[in-house]
Write an enzyme that holds these catalytic residues in place. Sequence first.
Site, PDB file in Angstrom:
ATOM      1  N   HIS A 156       0.821  -1.215   0.000  1.00 40.18           N
ATOM      2  CA  HIS A 156       0.000   0.000   0.000  1.00 40.18           C
ATOM      3  C   HIS A 156       0.852   1.261   0.000  1.00 40.18           C
ATOM      4  O   HIS A 156       0.352   2.341  -0.285  1.00 40.18           O
ATOM      5  CB  HIS A 156      -0.973  -0.040   1.183  1.00 40.18           C
ATOM      6  CG  HIS A 156      -2.116  -0.969   0.936  1.00 40.18           C
ATOM      7  ND1 HIS A 156      -3.436  -0.620   1.124  1.00 40.18           N
ATOM      8  CD2 HIS A 156      -2.143  -2.242   0.481  1.00 40.18           C
ATOM      9  CE1 HIS A 156      -4.212  -1.637   0.815  1.00 40.18           C
ATOM     10  NE2 HIS A 156      -3.461  -2.639   0.426  1.00 40.18           N
TER      11      HIS A 156
ATOM     12  N   SER B  94       0.223  -1.063  -6.101  1.00 43.50           N
ATOM     13  CA  SER B  94       0.318  -2.275  -6.903  1.00 43.50           C
ATOM     14  C   SER B  94       0.999  -1.991  -8.235  1.00 43.50           C
ATOM     15  O   SER B  94       0.785  -0.931  -8.835  1.00 43.50           O
ATOM     16  CB  SER B  94      -1.087  -2.816  -7.177  1.00 43.50           C
ATOM     17  OG  SER B  94      -1.786  -3.022  -5.982  1.00 43.50           O
TER      18      SER B  94
ATOM     19  N   LYS C  29     -14.044  -8.420  -7.638  1.00 46.27           N
ATOM     20  CA  LYS C  29     -13.243  -9.250  -8.531  1.00 46.27           C
ATOM     21  C   LYS C  29     -12.510 -10.353  -7.742  1.00 46.27           C
ATOM     22  O   LYS C  29     -12.426 -11.499  -8.198  1.00 46.27           O
ATOM     23  CB  LYS C  29     -12.229  -8.375  -9.273  1.00 46.27           C
ATOM     24  CG  LYS C  29     -11.585  -9.082 -10.454  1.00 46.27           C
ATOM     25  CD  LYS C  29     -10.680  -8.144 -11.237  1.00 46.27           C
ATOM     26  CE  LYS C  29      -9.981  -8.912 -12.353  1.00 46.27           C
ATOM     27  NZ  LYS C  29      -9.050  -8.094 -13.108  1.00 46.27           N
ATOM     28  N   ASP C  30     -12.009  -9.984  -6.553  1.00 48.07           N
ATOM     29  CA  ASP C  30     -11.341 -10.990  -5.722  1.00 48.07           C
ATOM     30  C   ASP C  30     -12.323 -12.053  -5.233  1.00 48.07           C
ATOM     31  O   ASP C  30     -11.984 -13.232  -5.148  1.00 48.07           O
ATOM     32  CB  ASP C  30     -10.651 -10.321  -4.528  1.00 48.07           C
ATOM     33  CG  ASP C  30      -9.334  -9.661  -4.930  1.00 48.07           C
ATOM     34  OD1 ASP C  30      -8.852  -9.948  -6.047  1.00 48.07           O
ATOM     35  OD2 ASP C  30      -8.802  -8.873  -4.140  1.00 48.07           O
TER      36      ASP C  30
ATOM     37  N   GLU D 217       6.641 -33.720  -0.702  1.00 47.88           N
ATOM     38  CA  GLU D 217       5.419 -33.282  -1.348  1.00 47.88           C
ATOM     39  C   GLU D 217       5.764 -32.556  -2.656  1.00 47.88           C
ATOM     40  O   GLU D 217       6.876 -32.050  -2.813  1.00 47.88           O
ATOM     41  CB  GLU D 217       4.653 -32.342  -0.410  1.00 47.88           C
ATOM     42  CG  GLU D 217       4.094 -33.055   0.805  1.00 47.88           C
ATOM     43  CD  GLU D 217       2.838 -33.836   0.496  1.00 47.88           C
ATOM     44  OE1 GLU D 217       2.953 -34.987   0.049  1.00 47.88           O
ATOM     45  OE2 GLU D 217       1.736 -33.315   0.707  1.00 47.88           O
TER      46      GLU D 217
END
Lengths: 252, 411
Positions: free
Chosen positions: B215, B219, B243-244, B287
């Site tokens: 922030h 971005s 959107k998220d 894994e």
Amino acid sequence: MRAPARTLMAVGIAAALAVPAFAAEAPHPAKQHWSFSGFFGTFDRAAAQRGFQVYKEVCASCHSMQYLSYRHLAALGFNEEEVKAIAAGVEVPDLNDEGEAVKRPGRPSDRFASPFPNEKAARAANNGAFPVDLTLVTKAREGGPDYVYAVLTGYKDAPSGFQLQPGMNYNEYFPGHQIAMPPPLSDDQVTFADNTKASVPQMAKDLVTFLSWAAEPELEARKAMGIKVILFLIVLSGLLYAVKRKVWADVH
Amino acid sequence: MASTSAMFDNKLVKWVDERLPIFSTMQHAGMEYPTPRNLSYWWNFGSLAGFMLVVMIVTGIVLAMHYTPHADHAFASVERIMRDVNYGWLIRYIHMNGGSMFFIVVYIHMFRGLYYGSYKAPRELLWWLGLVILVLMMATAFMGYVLPWGQMSFWGATVITNLFSAVPFFGEHIVTWLWGGFSVDNPTLNRFFSLHYLLPFVIAAVVFLHIWALHTTKSNNPLGIDIKGPQDTIPFHPYYTVKDMYGVAVFLIFYALFVFFAPNMLGDPVNYVPANPLQTPPHIVPEWYFLPYYAILRAIPNKLLGVIAMFGSILIFFLTPWLDTSRVRSARYRPVYKWLFWVFVICCIALGWAGAKPPEGLALWVARIGTVYYFLHLIVLMPLVGWFERPLPVPKSIATPVLSAQPMEKA
């Protein structure tokens, strides 16, 4: 450029030669049709009950199923009285009020009684080999139920030239082909209450159905919930996409 | 600060906010945060990673209520969760597959950062904090995998902790210290459980810093150019919140397919065999999300060098802000780097494939060539391409291409 290319080719050839050799070492278990596979799979109750009978009358003399309780059998369609009778047919170690070790008839809340008190006793009685616990066996092997079925039906005479250790048996699908367990199933070894012919493949199939249920008793609830969850999520995604389009209409 | 509190009508909210500005901070960070208007769906993976962290902590806390961290009881307690705890199977499968989902999301998030140059100035610290999260995640996942105390738990723990024996001079002492004894045993399980419970909260704290740094620098975006003014941004809410949320819903479909229909597909069947210190499984494999590193480790015949290369393959990313010499951030305007990026992705996947195989024949060669290329890409190609590549012209601002793409734009 040439040298690495030649090396790569050599490696490729070596790998190509190695693969069939490996395949001969342990053939891939054939895919069987299981009632519990696929998105809507459920356990064939009749098969699982027959499989339980095979376990009880054949396997249980050597193999434990320590994570199962008799009460769990209700999920296979046995009613309360039947579960109580099955449990009562087994002797379970316990302490009495004087603190002495005793055997008492089993209760539905008891875990499946193990044939041997510990691993040492199991090995001593089995020529040094340890009969594995079967509760999770279909989940704990590469190939799952197909593999367990393949081992149960995979006993053969050792090919000529194969050095079999004393007390061992030849099995096509077992890693290394030498298995301490003698062929466990033979035709008409058990008598099924529903008059199903107890052939070796039939018993193996039923037994693996039972073992698969024992390994994943949640399977039916899981898949049924999964269908609902995914349908819900598809609708939710559609709605959210519509909302997203509407909110973003003035940006695009 | 008090002046921003004026925007709240509710007297109580206002009273609190004047004394502790949590509401106005949330308003700024979660709603007003000016976000580039052109973020693609690749930018959804940050919020998905945050979502996964919450899922893992919530399911993990519930699992810890039923789990017994003792070598004699751990395996049976997991089976109890699967069989006797109400919806225990669901919670465990969400958690177990959640680990894989978390890594899928984070790896995509990182590759997105690599493609669009999100690590470059002024976002170096943001990138670093992300790498710290990755390292913490790896430690957490490794220790979590030990907890069911199956065969692969035990032998995986043995192999990985033994890597520290490669440290010259003190190696053996470090390993004994890590184990709390002379082999992987109950004390090891106990401390791994304790740390497995602790580290996610450390991750949450670093995530907080990561978002704070985000922030501050704002971005990045697919064009890789700076925000020039308010015409380039839209408020985070409602645009990116919705959107998220859409992204989370679609991702959950993918996640649910594993949880409900293939819960053990990503795991090793051998881990359903209880740990047995006297019997080594034929193939010890980690894994899937560790396989590329495992391939690098085994590609190098020398143990110490292998360990250095393995840890180096992650730590090297701390230097990418400087190893990448290009002035242009987004690979969209970098005709050469764009292709190298995809070769690097394929290289990572090939390493993962090789890591799953026994280190012999073709797999070993793929691992060796992959390892060399991995470091070649990051140490040599990245700086060179940055110097010699001629980037395409970069748009003047975010708003220009967005608006010009649609001449009929509304206010």
